[in-house]
Motif scaffolding. Structure first.
Motif, PDB file in Angstrom:
ATOM      1  N   GLY A  30     -16.992  -0.268  -2.188  1.00  0.00           N
ATOM      2  CA  GLY A  30     -16.980  -1.052  -0.930  1.00  0.00           C
ATOM      3  C   GLY A  30     -15.912  -1.825  -0.827  1.00  0.00           C
ATOM      4  N   ILE A  31     -14.856  -1.687  -1.563  1.00  0.00           N
ATOM      5  CA  ILE A  31     -13.683  -2.480  -1.383  1.00  0.00           C
ATOM      6  C   ILE A  31     -12.449  -1.603  -1.411  1.00  0.00           C
ATOM      7  CG2 ILE A  31     -12.147  -4.317  -2.531  1.00  0.00           C
ATOM      8  CD1 ILE A  31     -14.940  -5.031  -4.401  1.00  0.00           C
ATOM      9  N   ALA A  32     -11.653  -1.667  -0.371  1.00  0.00           N
ATOM     10  CA  ALA A  32     -10.327  -0.851  -0.076  1.00  0.00           C
ATOM     11  C   ALA A  32      -9.657  -1.726   0.655  1.00  0.00           C
ATOM     12  CB  ALA A  32     -10.982   0.387   0.835  1.00  0.00           C
ATOM     13  N   VAL A  33      -8.285  -1.016   0.760  1.00  0.00           N
ATOM     14  CA  VAL A  33      -7.120  -1.515   1.350  1.00  0.00           C
ATOM     15  C   VAL A  33      -6.799  -0.286   2.437  1.00  0.00           C
ATOM     16  CG1 VAL A  33      -4.969  -2.269   1.782  1.00  0.00           C
ATOM     17  CG2 VAL A  33      -6.259  -3.108  -0.127  1.00  0.00           C
ATOM     18  N   LEU A  34      -6.836  -0.658   3.703  1.00  0.00           N
ATOM     19  CA  LEU A  34      -6.627   0.524   4.658  1.00  0.00           C
ATOM     20  C   LEU A  34      -5.699   0.258   5.449  1.00  0.00           C
ATOM     21  CD1 LEU A  34     -10.449   1.095   5.783  1.00  0.00           C
ATOM     22  CD2 LEU A  34      -9.212   2.044   3.752  1.00  0.00           C
ATOM     23  N   SER A  35      -5.040   1.505   5.725  1.00  0.00           N
ATOM     24  CA  SER A  35      -3.547   1.282   6.968  1.00  0.00           C
ATOM     25  C   SER A  35      -4.384   1.875   7.945  1.00  0.00           C
ATOM     26  CB  SER A  35      -2.776   2.507   6.402  1.00  0.00           C
ATOM     27  OG  SER A  35      -1.726   2.400   7.435  1.00  0.00           O
ATOM     28  N   PRO A  36      -3.823   0.742   9.164  1.00  0.00           N
ATOM     29  CA  PRO A  36      -4.299   1.158  10.503  1.00  0.00           C
ATOM     30  C   PRO A  36      -4.049   2.677  10.751  1.00  0.00           C
ATOM     31  CG  PRO A  36      -3.274  -1.001  10.554  1.00  0.00           C
ATOM     32  CD  PRO A  36      -3.040  -0.249   9.224  1.00  0.00           C
ATOM     33  N   LEU A  68     -12.361  10.673   7.059  1.00  0.00           N
ATOM     34  CA  LEU A  68     -11.083  10.140   7.152  1.00  0.00           C
ATOM     35  C   LEU A  68     -10.636  10.032   5.772  1.00  0.00           C
ATOM     36  CD1 LEU A  68     -11.125   7.264  10.036  1.00  0.00           C
ATOM     37  CD2 LEU A  68     -10.919   9.592   9.994  1.00  0.00           C
ATOM     38  N   LEU A  69     -11.006   9.261   4.839  1.00  0.00           N
ATOM     39  CA  LEU A  69     -10.660   9.233   3.639  1.00  0.00           C
ATOM     40  C   LEU A  69     -10.543  10.348   3.092  1.00  0.00           C
ATOM     41  CD1 LEU A  69     -12.808   6.186   2.024  1.00  0.00           C
ATOM     42  CD2 LEU A  69     -10.411   6.245   2.776  1.00  0.00           C
ATOM     43  N   ARG A  70     -11.395  11.512   3.292  1.00  0.00           N
ATOM     44  CA  ARG A  70     -11.214  12.704   2.586  1.00  0.00           C
ATOM     45  C   ARG A  70      -9.951  13.571   3.227  1.00  0.00           C
ATOM     46  NH1 ARG A  70     -16.995  12.346   1.916  1.00  0.00           N
ATOM     47  NH2 ARG A  70     -17.524  12.356  -0.483  1.00  0.00           N
ATOM     48  N   GLY A  71      -9.765  13.303   4.256  1.00  0.00           N
ATOM     49  CA  GLY A  71      -8.705  14.004   4.865  1.00  0.00           C
ATOM     50  C   GLY A  71      -7.420  13.343   4.193  1.00  0.00           C
ATOM     51  N   ALA A  72      -7.354  12.091   4.193  1.00  0.00           N
ATOM     52  CA  ALA A  72      -6.092  11.528   3.409  1.00  0.00           C
ATOM     53  C   ALA A  72      -5.819  11.994   1.900  1.00  0.00           C
ATOM     54  CB  ALA A  72      -6.306   9.736   3.642  1.00  0.00           C
ATOM     55  N   MET A  73      -7.174  12.031   1.365  1.00  0.00           N
ATOM     56  CA  MET A  73      -7.019  12.431  -0.003  1.00  0.00           C
ATOM     57  C   MET A  73      -6.360  13.833  -0.218  1.00  0.00           C
ATOM     58  SD  MET A  73     -10.953  11.297  -1.462  1.00  0.00           S
ATOM     59  CE  MET A  73     -11.409   9.596  -1.234  1.00  0.00           C
ATOM     60  N   ALA A  74      -6.827  14.864   0.650  1.00  0.00           N
ATOM     61  CA  ALA A  74      -6.361  16.148   0.801  1.00  0.00           C
ATOM     62  C   ALA A  74      -4.730  16.165   1.006  1.00  0.00           C
ATOM     63  CB  ALA A  74      -6.899  16.859   1.591  1.00  0.00           C
ATOM     64  N   ALA A  75      -4.248  15.061   1.452  1.00  0.00           N
ATOM     65  CA  ALA A  75      -2.881  14.735   1.831  1.00  0.00           C
ATOM     66  C   ALA A  75      -2.162  14.014   0.810  1.00  0.00           C
ATOM     67  CB  ALA A  75      -2.710  14.394   3.217  1.00  0.00           C
ATOM     68  N   GLY A  76      -2.852  13.833  -0.204  1.00  0.00           N
ATOM     69  CA  GLY A  76      -2.369  12.885  -1.564  1.00  0.00           C
ATOM     70  C   GLY A  76      -2.010  11.614  -0.778  1.00  0.00           C
ATOM     71  N   GLN A  77      -2.765  10.774   0.142  1.00  0.00           N
ATOM     72  CA  GLN A  77      -2.449   9.687   0.547  1.00  0.00           C
ATOM     73  C   GLN A  77      -3.377   8.295   0.029  1.00  0.00           C
ATOM     74  OE1 GLN A  77       0.391   8.595   2.666  1.00  0.00           O
ATOM     75  NE2 GLN A  77       1.172  10.683   1.434  1.00  0.00           N
ATOM     76  N   LEU A 101       0.905  -1.264   0.224  1.00  0.00           N
ATOM     77  CA  LEU A 101      -0.089   0.010   0.022  1.00  0.00           C
ATOM     78  C   LEU A 101       0.845   1.131   0.074  1.00  0.00           C
ATOM     79  CD1 LEU A 101      -3.030   1.479   0.374  1.00  0.00           C
ATOM     80  CD2 LEU A 101      -2.490   1.069   2.742  1.00  0.00           C
ATOM     81  N   ALA A 102       0.575   2.161  -1.145  1.00  0.00           N
ATOM     82  CA  ALA A 102       1.401   3.480  -1.042  1.00  0.00           C
ATOM     83  C   ALA A 102       0.462   4.531  -0.471  1.00  0.00           C
ATOM     84  CB  ALA A 102       1.921   3.515  -2.444  1.00  0.00           C
ATOM     85  N   GLY A 103       0.537   4.747   0.796  1.00  0.00           N
ATOM     86  CA  GLY A 103      -0.195   5.613   1.398  1.00  0.00           C
ATOM     87  C   GLY A 103      -0.969   5.077   2.629  1.00  0.00           C
ATOM     88  N   LEU A 104      -2.124   5.779   2.720  1.00  0.00           N
ATOM     89  CA  LEU A 104      -3.064   5.469   3.787  1.00  0.00           C
ATOM     90  C   LEU A 104      -4.315   4.451   3.467  1.00  0.00           C
ATOM     91  CD1 LEU A 104      -3.365   8.574   6.198  1.00  0.00           C
ATOM     92  CD2 LEU A 104      -2.173   6.467   6.465  1.00  0.00           C
ATOM     93  N   ALA A 105      -4.595   4.579   2.056  1.00  0.00           N
ATOM     94  CA  ALA A 105      -5.769   3.733   1.484  1.00  0.00           C
ATOM     95  C   ALA A 105      -5.695   3.596   0.073  1.00  0.00           C
ATOM     96  CB  ALA A 105      -6.998   4.385   2.067  1.00  0.00           C
ATOM     97  N   HIS A 106      -6.244   2.642  -0.525  1.00  0.00           N
ATOM     98  CA  HIS A 106      -6.498   2.171  -1.808  1.00  0.00           C
ATOM     99  C   HIS A 106      -7.834   1.726  -2.153  1.00  0.00           C
ATOM    100  CE1 HIS A 106      -5.337   0.967  -5.983  1.00  0.00           C
ATOM    101  NE2 HIS A 106      -6.059   0.152  -5.895  1.00  0.00           N
ATOM    102  N   LEU A 107      -8.498   2.735  -2.724  1.00  0.00           N
ATOM    103  CA  LEU A 107     -10.020   2.372  -3.137  1.00  0.00           C
ATOM    104  C   LEU A 107     -10.196   1.821  -4.387  1.00  0.00           C
ATOM    105  CD1 LEU A 107     -11.575   5.702  -1.732  1.00  0.00           C
ATOM    106  CD2 LEU A 107     -10.766   3.706  -0.561  1.00  0.00           C
ATOM    107  N   VAL A 108     -11.152   0.784  -4.488  1.00  0.00           N
ATOM    108  CA  VAL A 108     -11.622   0.149  -5.722  1.00  0.00           C
ATOM    109  C   VAL A 108     -12.676   1.171  -6.199  1.00  0.00           C
ATOM    110  CG1 VAL A 108     -12.579  -1.899  -7.094  1.00  0.00           C
ATOM    111  CG2 VAL A 108     -10.650  -1.991  -5.421  1.00  0.00           C
ATOM    112  N   LEU A 109     -12.964   1.782  -7.378  1.00  0.00           N
ATOM    113  CA  LEU A 109     -14.053   2.474  -7.932  1.00  0.00           C
ATOM    114  C   LEU A 109     -14.772   1.806  -8.778  1.00  0.00           C
ATOM    115  CD1 LEU A 109     -12.309   6.201  -7.372  1.00  0.00           C
ATOM    116  CD2 LEU A 109     -13.567   5.100  -5.952  1.00  0.00           C
ATOM    117  N   VAL A 110     -16.060   2.074  -9.161  1.00  0.00           N
ATOM    118  CA  VAL A 110     -16.716   1.642 -10.306  1.00  0.00           C
ATOM    119  C   VAL A 110     -17.459   2.636 -10.813  1.00  0.00           C
ATOM    120  CG1 VAL A 110     -17.165  -0.562  -9.047  1.00  0.00           C
ATOM    121  CG2 VAL A 110     -18.822   1.118  -8.863  1.00  0.00           C
ATOM    122  N   GLY A 147      -5.975   4.604  -6.050  1.00  0.00           N
ATOM    123  CA  GLY A 147      -7.127   4.011  -6.433  1.00  0.00           C
ATOM    124  C   GLY A 147      -7.296   3.321  -7.905  1.00  0.00           C
ATOM    125  N   GLU A 148      -8.413   2.797  -7.954  1.00  0.00           N
ATOM    126  CA  GLU A 148      -8.399   2.208  -9.604  1.00  0.00           C
ATOM    127  C   GLU A 148      -9.802   1.788  -9.871  1.00  0.00           C
ATOM    128  OE1 GLU A 148      -8.072  -2.694  -9.058  1.00  0.00           O
ATOM    129  OE2 GLU A 148      -7.130  -1.861  -7.393  1.00  0.00           O
TER     130      GLU A 148
END
Length: 223
Positions: free
Chosen positions: A162-168, A184-193, A121-130, A196-197
């Motif tokens: 509804g599918i993601a990899v998250l860092s604690p 939490l996700l939006r805060g991490a997005m603002a930091a570029g963390q 994982l590069a960052g705090l989260a990886h989201l699967v989008l549709v 997604g795919e």
């Protein structure tokens, strides 16, 4: 990598099916919805899965047991009252360990290849989008160059699957109780963390009788 299935919702839009049956045990093509996930996770090489529950949660534990029938080790995070997505994951962190983990909503049907998410994982989260479904045309986020951000007016958007990899570490500073994951996700997005795919395969949010019928049709077609 460990996985968590979110299974604490009441499924009110699926009543009367969910009056006496928890939503994850509602059957799709004769198989409880959550079993589709468990079989897919086992096939993708996962061995440890955490399931949170609230509404009629003991039925879920009684039905699935320790997971041996699926080749998995199952552990449960009982909530009593639902803690929403963020609060439910935060409560389960002691069961998920210190490394990034997979999270999947228990009320979707998908053929996403979960083994693809085993990469670092590069960052705090990886989201699967549709692509945006009919019931959610405005979408949730935008995706550009592998990074996820808040959708802006006039910008193409996609829906969180509804599918993601998250860092604690995403939950640093959180307190026990009910809270949403999105802030939490939006805060991490603002930091570029947040990476997604876009996934173009089979995906249905089984949140209504109409979409339950759609899931049945898709499974029938795939067979």
């Amino acid at each position: 990598m460990r996985a968590m299935i979110l299974a604490a919702g009441k499924g009110e839009r699926l009543r009367p099916l969910t009056l006496h049956t928890p939503k994850p045990l509602v059957r799709v093509a004769g198989v409880p919805l959550i079993e589709h996930h468990l079989r897919a996770l086992a096939g993708a090489g996962f061995s440890e899965v955490v399931i949170n529950h609230a509404w009629l949660g003991q039925q879920i534990e009684a039905h699935l047991g320790d997971g041996a029938q699926f080749g998995l080790s199952l552990r449960y995070s009982a909530e009593g009252e639902p803690l929403e997505t963020g609060g439910g994951i935060f409560r389960a962190l002691p069961l998920l360990g210190d490394e990034p983990f997979l999270v999947v909503n228990g009320d979707i049907l998908t053929d996403y290849p979960f083994a693809e998410l085993g990469r670092p994982l590069a960052g705090l989260a990886h989201l699967v989008l549709v692509d945006n479904p009919r019931h959610h045309p405005v979408g949730d986020f935008c995706l550009a160059h592998g990074r996820v951000g808040d959708a802006a007016v006039g910008q193409p958007s996609l829906t969180y699957s509804g599918i993601a990899v998250l860092s604690p570490a995403l939950f640093a500073g959180c307190q026990p109780g009910a809270f949403k994951l999105a802030p939490l996700l939006r805060g991490a997005m603002a930091a570029g963390q947040v990476s997604g795919e876009r996934f173009a395969g089979r995906w249905v949010d089984v949140g209504s009788h109409e979409r339950l019928a759609e899931a049945e049709r898709l499974l029938a077609q795939s067979r």
